[in-house]
Design an enzyme around this catalytic site. Structure first.
Site, short mmCIF file in Angstrom:
data_model
loop_
_atom_site.label_atom_id
_atom_site.label_comp_id
_atom_site.label_asym_id
_atom_site.label_seq_id
_atom_site.Cartn_x
_atom_site.Cartn_y
_atom_site.Cartn_z
N TYR A 184 24.05 44.12 11.48
CA TYR A 184 22.68 44.06 11.98
C TYR A 184 21.89 45.23 11.36
CZ TYR A 184 18.77 44.32 15.17
OH TYR A 184 17.51 44.38 15.69
N LYS A 193 20.55 38.83 23.47
CA LYS A 193 20.84 37.60 22.76
C LYS A 193 21.46 36.55 23.70
CE LYS A 193 19.32 40.31 19.58
NZ LYS A 193 20.13 41.03 18.60
C1 LIG Z 1 20.12 42.37 18.07
C2 LIG Z 1 21.40 43.01 17.74
C3 LIG Z 1 21.60 44.36 17.99
C4 LIG Z 1 20.52 45.24 18.57
O1 LIG Z 1 20.22 44.88 19.90
P1 LIG Z 1 18.75 45.02 20.57
O2 LIG Z 1 18.97 44.43 21.91
O3 LIG Z 1 17.78 44.29 19.71
O4 LIG Z 1 18.46 46.49 20.62
C5 LIG Z 1 22.85 44.89 17.69
N1 LIG Z 1 23.83 44.14 17.16
C6 LIG Z 1 23.64 42.83 16.90
C7 LIG Z 1 24.76 42.03 16.31
C8 LIG Z 1 22.43 42.22 17.17
O5 LIG Z 1 22.25 40.92 16.89
#
Ligand SMILES: *Cc1c(COP(=O)(O)O)cnc(C)c1O
Length: 371
Positions: A92, A189
């Site tokens: 990411y 997510k």
């Molecule tokens: C989105 C994401 C993050 C960061 O998370 P946030 O909630 O946007 O701060 C970290 N790792 C992965 C794999 C992600 O998809």
């Protein structure tokens, strides 16, 4: 998932766990506490969520943060200047950015490696290696790393294994059961699942690690608010239903994309020709619903992003709405061009987070967008 940890409010019987919207808590008397003193230290709604997540990951201690990045930052602050971390090269973009632009300044060293190749991981170990940090499946090219093999290797060198489990969730993959020391999530997510709140999590088994994480959490204060904790608790109730439907859709869409004349390559762990199909089946009970695909002609990218109607052109992933992103300019913009090109994040690559809409609607939408 449905019943959480306590699951309901023991004092009133409310089946929806209450939102304890209070910053502070009344002491019954001198040297007395209800167990809650101040919400940065602990809050009943956040605690219910933290315990629920710990249970789902089959871990002992859960911690909820205001975002996934706050959780990543907390993990990094467990290390000291001069220590070295081995990291997946397909990450990411925000995680790459916090390594390179923030924690490097505090004296941590990072080596980037294709963590799906265990031999290459092994070659990266140095005397000061303190941890291996991986995402599997990786983002956005869906490489799969062997969690048990990596934890064994790291353990034999006295290093911790940290797994970002955002893509598969504990419903499909539980890294602590495979030997990992620290599991991380962007709860924004799949766990939340509705694209309506940010959240982050850490889950561990080890009591000493848990104490060190708690110290950072309460000292730095990037804790998840009571209302946001409740939203994630509500999201988790339907996690199983959502990810099952999302995966069913993803399998159909990946197969359809795979035979589309304008698509060059499809990256989806659930396609039998994926190089790690067997490993995925061994260490996870599902493939998830993240698909990346490369179109043959880069000019198609803009057309697809402008034409999609059911699928939404937006950053993020994991929610009930299908989202499409252009990693090169969005999620992975912080990664240098040379490194991006090497891992395949180029001007032809699109990433699709498959939602719970009807598969036929999604396919019809992509069909007209690719015409
Ligand atoms: C989105 C994401 C993050 C960061 O998370 P946030 O909630 O946007 O701060 C970290 N790792 C992965 C794999 C992600 O998809």
């Amino acid at each position: 998932m449905v019943h959480g940890c306590k699951g309901y409010d023991p004092t009133t019987g409310a089946v929806s766990f209450p939102i304890y919207q209070s910053a502070t808590f009344r002491h019954p008397g001198l040297h007395q506490t209800t167990g809650y003193d101040y919400s940065r230290l602990q809050n009943p709604t956040r605690e219910e969520l933290e315990n629920t997540l710990a249970n789902l990951e089959n871990g002992k201690h859960g911690f909820a943060f205001s975002s996934g990045m706050a959780a990543v930052s907390t993990v990094l602050s467990l290390f000291s200047p001069g220590q070295h971390l081995i990291v997946s090269d397909d990450l990411y973009g925000g995680t790459y950015r916090i390594f390179e632009e923030i924690y490097k300044r505090y004296g941590l060293e990072f080596s980037y490696v294709d963590s799906s190749r265990i031999k290459e991981v092994e070659q990266c170990f140095k005397d000061n290696t303190a941890a291996v940090f991986i995402e599997t499946p990786s983002n956005p090219t869906m490489k799969v790393s062997d969690i048990a093999a990596i934890t064994e290797l790291a353990g034999s060198r006295g290093a911790l294994t940290i797994i970002d489990n955002t893509f598969l969730t504990p419903y499909y993959q539980r890294p602590l059961e495979l030997g990992a020391d620290i599991v991380l999530h962007s709860g924004t997510k799949y766990l939340g699942g509705h694209n309506d709140t940010l959240a982050g999590f850490i889950v561990v088994n080890d009591d000493d690690l848990a104490e060190r994480i708690k110290l950072v959490q309460k000292s730095e204060g990037a804790v998840l608010a009571p209302f946001d904790s409740w939203l994630i608790l509500r999201g988790i109730k339907t996690l199983g239903l959502r990810v099952e439907k999302q995966q069913q859709n993803a399998i159909r869409i990946a197969e359809w994309l795979n035979s589309h004349p304008k698509v060059d390559k499809v990256y989806y762990v659930g396609l039998p020709d994926h190089e790690a199909y067997e490993l995925s089946k061994k260490q996870a009970s599902g493939f998830g619903s993240m698909i990346s695909f490369a179109v043959k002609d880069a000019a198609l990218v803009e057309q697809v992003l402008e034409r999609v109607q059911v699928v939404i052109f937006a950053e993020s992933l994991g929610g009930v709405e299908s989202l499409i992103t252009y990693p090169m300019v969005q999620t992975h913009a912080a990664i240098p061009e040379e490194m991006r090109e090497r891992i395949g994040v180029n001007d032809k690559l699109l990433r699709l987070s498959v939602g719970i809409e009807a598969a036929e609607d999604l396919i019809a939408d992509l069909e007209q967008a690719l015409k």
